[in-house]
Motif scaffolding. Structure first.
Motif, PDB file in Angstrom:
ATOM      1  N   ALA A  15      75.196  -5.047  12.369  1.00  0.00           N
ATOM      2  CA  ALA A  15      74.134  -5.192  13.243  1.00  0.00           C
ATOM      3  C   ALA A  15      74.241  -6.591  13.782  1.00  0.00           C
ATOM      4  N   ALA A  40      70.095   8.357  13.666  1.00  0.00           N
ATOM      5  CA  ALA A  40      70.261   7.050  14.436  1.00  0.00           C
ATOM      6  C   ALA A  40      68.845   6.528  14.899  1.00  0.00           C
ATOM      7  N   GLN A  41      68.594   5.302  14.488  1.00  0.00           N
ATOM      8  CA  GLN A  41      67.296   4.677  14.895  1.00  0.00           C
ATOM      9  C   GLN A  41      66.831   5.046  16.246  1.00  0.00           C
ATOM     10  N   ARG A  42      67.671   4.967  17.229  1.00  0.00           N
ATOM     11  CA  ARG A  42      67.310   5.258  18.934  1.00  0.00           C
ATOM     12  C   ARG A  42      66.773   6.661  19.085  1.00  0.00           C
ATOM     13  N   GLU A  70      74.950  -0.391  14.292  1.00  0.00           N
ATOM     14  CA  GLU A  70      74.222   0.622  14.206  1.00  0.00           C
ATOM     15  C   GLU A  70      73.187   0.609  12.918  1.00  0.00           C
ATOM     16  N   ARG A 115      74.291  -5.125  18.834  1.00  0.00           N
ATOM     17  CA  ARG A 115      75.603  -4.416  18.511  1.00  0.00           C
ATOM     18  C   ARG A 115      75.244  -3.765  17.140  1.00  0.00           C
ATOM     19  N   GLU A 152      70.698   3.614  11.031  1.00  0.00           N
ATOM     20  CA  GLU A 152      70.056   4.777  10.743  1.00  0.00           C
ATOM     21  C   GLU A 152      68.837   4.871   9.756  1.00  0.00           C
ATOM     22  N   ARG A 189      74.839  -1.231   9.822  1.00  0.00           N
ATOM     23  CA  ARG A 189      76.268  -1.231   9.952  1.00  0.00           C
ATOM     24  C   ARG A 189      76.376  -2.257  11.067  1.00  0.00           C
TER      25      ARG A 189
END
Length: 261
Positions: free
Chosen positions: A10, A67-69, A60, A58, A62, A8
């Protein structure tokens, strides 16, 4: 249903330079998505950002709804980079390289078991290299080395397979082997996201094409079939303007090294 990949708005890049800007993309379970674009368009940066290999500035991302992080289930993703690099003196056999694809699933502190050995042999059989399992990988051709990389990813039994230009610069037999292996993976419900310079034997497998132009998604939909002089052998297609891509009129049959989709 949760998407396998969700991007989203990115933005990402290297060394202070932004390469991707405001990119959004969804990949559902079972999708086969080809990321297309000219050299330097940002197509490889896009998939490397999805995998966390390029920092997200910047937006998001997934993976499987997480969430990737915070994502930790990397065994669910098999990654095939552009080249193996194993021909540079690495003293490993084909079987050893493919077996390394099992590490994320079994852990580095456990010895390979029967399931690991079976997965390695099945993956090599899938790409037509089982007879080379004991050979030094440095003795393989470039196409065979790339097939070894795909076998390494398949051996991990992933849900998502991500490939960065797997057919670039390899022989026709290896391209056909890639197409057959990926077709079987998709038929078993696997999800595929791959960067391509040209569609070649993979064309029948591709469900959706995503064209990246100047770090943004310029077109998303069914890749157009080559037509007219675009379909002639050896045609060197010049990269069109983004508005032409959006109009859906880009039809290509690129040659290796051309600035083409």
């Amino acid at each position: 249903m949760t998407n396998v990949v969700e991007v989203r708005h990115a933005a990402a890049g290297y060394d202070g330079r932004e390469i991707l800007s405001d990119v959004s993309l969804s990949v559902a379970a079972g999708d086969v998505v080809a990321v297309l674009g000219a050299n330097g368009s940002g197509k490889s940066t896009l998939i490397r950002t999805v995998l966390g290999l390029v920092p997200l500035r910047r937006g998001e991302i997934e993976l499987f709804g997480t969430a990737q992080r915070r994502f930790r289930s990397w065994e669910r993703i098999g990654y095939v980079p552009q080249r193996l690099g194993a021909g540079s003196g690495v003293p490993a056999t084909v079987g050893e390289v493919v077996a390394s694809g099992r590490l994320a699933r079994r852990g580095i502190f456990r010895f390979p078991g029967a399931a690991d050995k079976t997965a390695v042999r099945e993956a090599l059989a899938d790409v037509g290299l089982l007879d080379r399992i004991g050979d030094p990988v440095a003795t393989l051709s470039g196409g065979q080395q790339q097939r070894t990389l795909i076998a390494r990813a398949l051996a991990g039994r992933p849900d998502l397979l991500v490939l960065d230009e797997p057919t670039a610069g390899v022989d026709a037999a290896s391209q056909e082997a890639f197409a057959a292996a990926l077709t079987r993976f998709a038929a078993d419900g696997g999800t595929i996201m791959l960067v391509l310079h040209e569609l070649g034997p993979l064309r029948p497998l591709i469900g959706r094409g995503v064209v990246v132009h100047d770090g943004r998604i310029a077109h998303e939909g069914t890749p157009p079939e080559p037509a007219g002089h675009h379909a002639e052998p050896g045609h060197d297609h010049v990269h069109p303007h983004a508005d032409e891509v959006k109009a859906g009129i880009c039809e290509w049959a690129p040659t290796e090294g051309s600035k083409a989709y």
